[in-house]
Structures are given as C-alpha cells and as structure tokens.
Design a protein around this motif. Structure first.
Motif, PDB file in Angstrom:
ATOM      1  N   ALA A 186       9.542  -1.877  -1.760  1.00 49.16           N
ATOM      2  CA  ALA A 186       9.775  -2.929  -2.758  1.00 49.16           C
ATOM      3  C   ALA A 186      10.545  -4.089  -2.130  1.00 49.16           C
ATOM      4  N   ALA A 187      11.574  -3.760  -1.342  1.00 46.59           N
ATOM      5  CA  ALA A 187      12.354  -4.803  -0.675  1.00 46.59           C
ATOM      6  C   ALA A 187      11.525  -5.502   0.403  1.00 46.59           C
ATOM      7  N   VAL A 227      12.785  13.345  -5.284  1.00 43.60           N
ATOM      8  CA  VAL A 227      13.813  12.582  -4.577  1.00 43.60           C
ATOM      9  C   VAL A 227      13.255  11.979  -3.289  1.00 43.60           C
ATOM     10  N   SER A 228      12.388  12.724  -2.604  1.00 43.10           N
ATOM     11  CA  SER A 228      11.860  12.281  -1.312  1.00 43.10           C
ATOM     12  C   SER A 228      11.020  11.018  -1.405  1.00 43.10           C
ATOM     13  N   ALA A 229      10.545  10.667  -2.592  1.00 40.56           N
ATOM     14  CA  ALA A 229       9.700   9.481  -2.743  1.00 40.56           C
ATOM     15  C   ALA A 229      10.501   8.228  -3.083  1.00 40.56           C
ATOM     16  N   TYR A 230      11.782   8.373  -3.381  1.00 39.13           N
ATOM     17  CA  TYR A 230      12.585   7.205  -3.742  1.00 39.13           C
ATOM     18  C   TYR A 230      12.838   6.259  -2.560  1.00 39.13           C
ATOM     19  N   PRO A 231      13.295   6.766  -1.395  1.00 33.13           N
ATOM     20  CA  PRO A 231      13.560   5.844  -0.286  1.00 33.13           C
ATOM     21  C   PRO A 231      12.358   5.000   0.135  1.00 33.13           C
ATOM     22  N   SER A 245       7.075   4.300   6.346  1.00 36.88           N
ATOM     23  CA  SER A 245       6.011   5.215   6.757  1.00 36.88           C
ATOM     24  C   SER A 245       6.563   6.583   7.099  1.00 36.88           C
ATOM     25  N   ILE A 246       7.656   6.607   7.857  1.00 38.75           N
ATOM     26  CA  ILE A 246       8.273   7.877   8.240  1.00 38.75           C
ATOM     27  C   ILE A 246       8.748   8.621   6.996  1.00 38.75           C
ATOM     28  N   ALA A 261       0.834  -1.213   0.000  1.00 37.46           N
ATOM     29  CA  ALA A 261       0.000   0.000   0.000  1.00 37.46           C
ATOM     30  C   ALA A 261       0.862   1.255   0.000  1.00 37.46           C
ATOM     31  N   ILE A 262       1.893   1.275   0.831  1.00 37.80           N
ATOM     32  CA  ILE A 262       2.766   2.443   0.877  1.00 37.80           C
ATOM     33  C   ILE A 262       3.587   2.548  -0.411  1.00 37.80           C
ATOM     34  N   LEU A 263       3.924   1.408  -1.004  1.00 37.19           N
ATOM     35  CA  LEU A 263       4.627   1.422  -2.288  1.00 37.19           C
ATOM     36  C   LEU A 263       3.768   2.070  -3.371  1.00 37.19           C
ATOM     37  N   VAL A 264       2.488   1.725  -3.402  1.00 38.24           N
ATOM     38  CA  VAL A 264       1.581   2.321  -4.387  1.00 38.24           C
ATOM     39  C   VAL A 264       1.511   3.835  -4.191  1.00 38.24           C
TER      40      VAL A 264
END
Length: 392
Positions: A214-215, A204-208, A251-252, A188-191
């Motif tokens: 994904a992992a 950039v902030s959405a990459y981590p 989440s953070i 859900a957070i990945l989506v």
C-alpha cells in the motif's frame, strides 16, 4: 474493517497518505536542489538536454515513512507491527539504509563495487532484523513446505533483495518507467495479500506485505506526476533502489511467510500464486537485467557498462513515442502480474482466459507501429531521457 479480516479502508488511507506526502515533498526537494545547483549534469552517455535534479527518492522515502507511521497508529493494522512481527521495523531500517546509499550515489556517483556493497549491507540489515524467508512451498509434493533456518532464510532473502534492487535500477532509464512498474508490481502483490487476508480470516502473516505494498503503490503514484514525460525531477538511485528493496520486502513476506499448504493441493497454479505473482511482477526488470548482462559480457564489456539496447530503447526503435513506450511497458507488466494473481481469485478457466486477453491486448499495443506501416515521412525520433543517476 471493510470486510472479514480485510482492512481495506485503513490500507486505502495508508496508500493515499503515502501518495500525498510524496507528491507534496517532491516540489520542495526539487526547488532546494535547483537553488543549490545539485542537478544532474549532462554527460557523454546522456541524451537529455536539460540538467535535472535527481534526488526524488528522498521525497519518496518521506512518503513511505509517513505512511508506515500512520499504519502503526491504526488499530486495524497493528497486527502487522512489533511485537507481533518484526518485519515492518526491518523494512523501515532497510529502506533507510538503501536510501542513504542512493543519496550518496546521486550526489557523488559511487563506483559500481561500492554501490553493490551498500546494497548488500542494506539487504543483510533488513533480513537479519526479521524479514527473511522461513517457508518455501514445494510444488507437486502434496503441499510440502521446506523450513529454512535463520542463516538460509537470511542469505536467500539478501540475494533476492540485491537482485531486485539492481533490476529496478537497471530498468530506470526512461521517464515514469520505474515508478509505474513499481506501482503495478506493488498493486499485484497487494491484491494477492488482500486475497489471503480474506481467505485466512485476517492472517497475521499477510499484514506486512499488504502494508508495504500500500505504501509502495502510494509513493510511486505520488511521484509519477513529477516524473512522467517530460520529467521535472528524476527519482535517482535513491528512488529506484528504494522501489526495488520495498518490492523485494513485500515479495519475501508474501511468498516466504504464508503457509500455502492451508489452501490444499487441488490447484497447483493457485498454490504457487505467491511465487508466480512475484515472478510476474519482476519479470520485465529481471529479463532486462539478464539480457543486459549477457549482452555486455558477450561483447567483452563490464556488465555495468551503459548502453542503449534496453527493452524501452527497442520499443522506441519500433516507432513508439516516449510516452507510448512507457504505457506499452505498463501494459505488459500489468498483463503478466495481474494475470498471475487472478489464479488466486478466480476459477482456473476464467483466470486463463483473462490472462490470454490481457497478453493479446499488450501484444497488439506493442505492434501498433508495425501494423500501421511506414507511410509518408517518418516522425522525428523521440528524445530518450536516460537518467543521469544510473542510465544502465
């Protein structure tokens, strides 16, 4: 790139590598534990009948590290790593620390206070290394965001991480449950992260959070075949606490680092979707944790005392089989988490309708035994596999 600013292909590779390494590493870990006699012995509070290895978290961590190393080598994902952002370095070290604590607990069963101190140290390590809250969105205030200083952000992140670690650890009481919930919540957070990457042109902030999720989804997916009823190996505290820490990290990163004022103020639900998605993703384990603490304290017991009144125990009492209990819990978490994330993807009316449909479907699935009625002889009560690492 598979889309404007959205490295779908690369994130898919990261997910698959995490799943493959975890799946392949779990077998050798189990074999080594069996050969050396490192299996979970049957205790009075346990109801499983066969001694079972309980260090699946080691294989999961192996899959996570391999996936993160690969992600760091992919040009499309390098924006999520140092020197651009310290978050991935922080989460790797935090994950290592919590797995060490979990392995020691799985092998020697640490006391509750000692384990809590270890959890706090891992959370503080991760937050002080660069993964902490910096922005908090204030609803109904015209898109206002609160800036947190380093101490405030680290303190809030550490408390949140410890809460998530214990929430997942508490709910890890039946085969396949924690791994499935981690996979759904991470998905859900990945989506949501992919939506932000698309809407903000590769922020950039959405990459981590996207890489972490994904992992996380991958290691849970790779471990499930070994852990679904009947389980051949438990993830133990090393695995459950790893899932909790990674879910907290994602989440953070997603809710604390993405400036939601960029979206405008027309749709409060869409503006709050990172927080809502996070809350939805952890709703079940946190609710179970809160109910357990209130129940035990009201009975004059320690909040860490083991019992058999968790949500999954109540579903079993309704007449669900072991596997169906897990699937029903999957449905509830999926309905709430993906219903929430739909507000950041679809128009509000469609998102509301989708959320209602998902919740009704989950409610009907939960009530199936009652709707069927108790006709004829009752089936034998299914065996509840309470993980010996931490049945709470």
């Amino acid at each position: 790139m598979s889309g404007a600013g959205v490295p779908l292909r690369e994130l898919g590779i990261v997910l698959l590598v995490a799943a493959a390494i975890t799946y392949l590493a779990t077998g050798p870990v189990r074999s080594l534990l069996v050969r050396t006699g490192r299996v979970a012995e049957i205790r009075k509070r346990d109801v499983h009948t066969q001694p079972t290895p309980s260090l699946g978290g080691v294989a999961m961590f192996s899959g996570f590290v391999a996936a993160i190393f690969l992600a760091d080598q992919l040009p499309a994902l390098t924006r999520g790593f140092a020197p651009v952002t310290p978050e991935m370095t922080a989460v790797v070290w935090g994950a290592f620390a919590i797995v060490v604590v979990g392995v020691i607990d799985d092998l020697y069963e640490l006391g509750a206070l000692t384990k809590l101190i270890g959890q706090i140290l891992a959370a503080v390590l991760m937050s002080t290394m660069g993964l902490s809250f910096t922005l908090m969105y204030v609803p109904f205030q015209g898109g206002t965001t609160l800036l947190l200083d380093q101490v405030q952000g680290s303190l809030l992140a550490s408390v949140f991480t410890v809460l998530l670690i214990n929430a997942i650890n508490f709910v890890d009481g039946i085969d396949g449950l924690a791994a499935g919930l981690g996979m759904i919540a991470g998905g859900a957070i990945l989506v949501f992260s992919l939506t932000v990457l698309h809407d903000q042109g590769g922020a950039v902030s959405a990459y981590p959070p996207a890489i972490i999720c994904a992992a996380l989804v991958g290691i849970c997916l790779g471990f499930l075949p070994h852990n679904f009823d009947p389980s051949r190996i438990f993830m133990g505290d090393s695995g459950a606490m790893l899932i909790g820490l990674l879910l907290a990290a994602a989440s953070i990163s997603a809710s604390g680092k993405i400036n939601m004022s960029l979206y405008g103020t027309a749709d409060v639900v869409a503006l709050m979707s990172p927080i809502i998605v996070v809350a939805a993703a952890i709703a079940l384990p946190v609710l179970d944790l809160i109910m357990a603490v209130i129940r035990r304290v009201s009975q004059g017991k320690s909040p860490f005392a083991a019992d058999r009144q968790h949500i999954h125990h109540r579903l079993l009492a309704l007449g669900h089989t072991h596997r169906r209990t897990v699937l029903v819990l999957y449905l509830w978490v999926s309905a709430v988490a993906f219903g929430a994330v739909s507000f950041s993807i679809f128009p509000a009316k469609f998102a509301v309708a989708l959320s209602i449909v998902l919740l009704v479907f989950a409610a009907v699935a939960t009530a199936v035994p009652a709707l069927r009625g108790k006709i004829g002889p009752q089936p034998p009560q299914p065996t509840v596999i309470v993980h010996s690492a931490d049945p709470r």
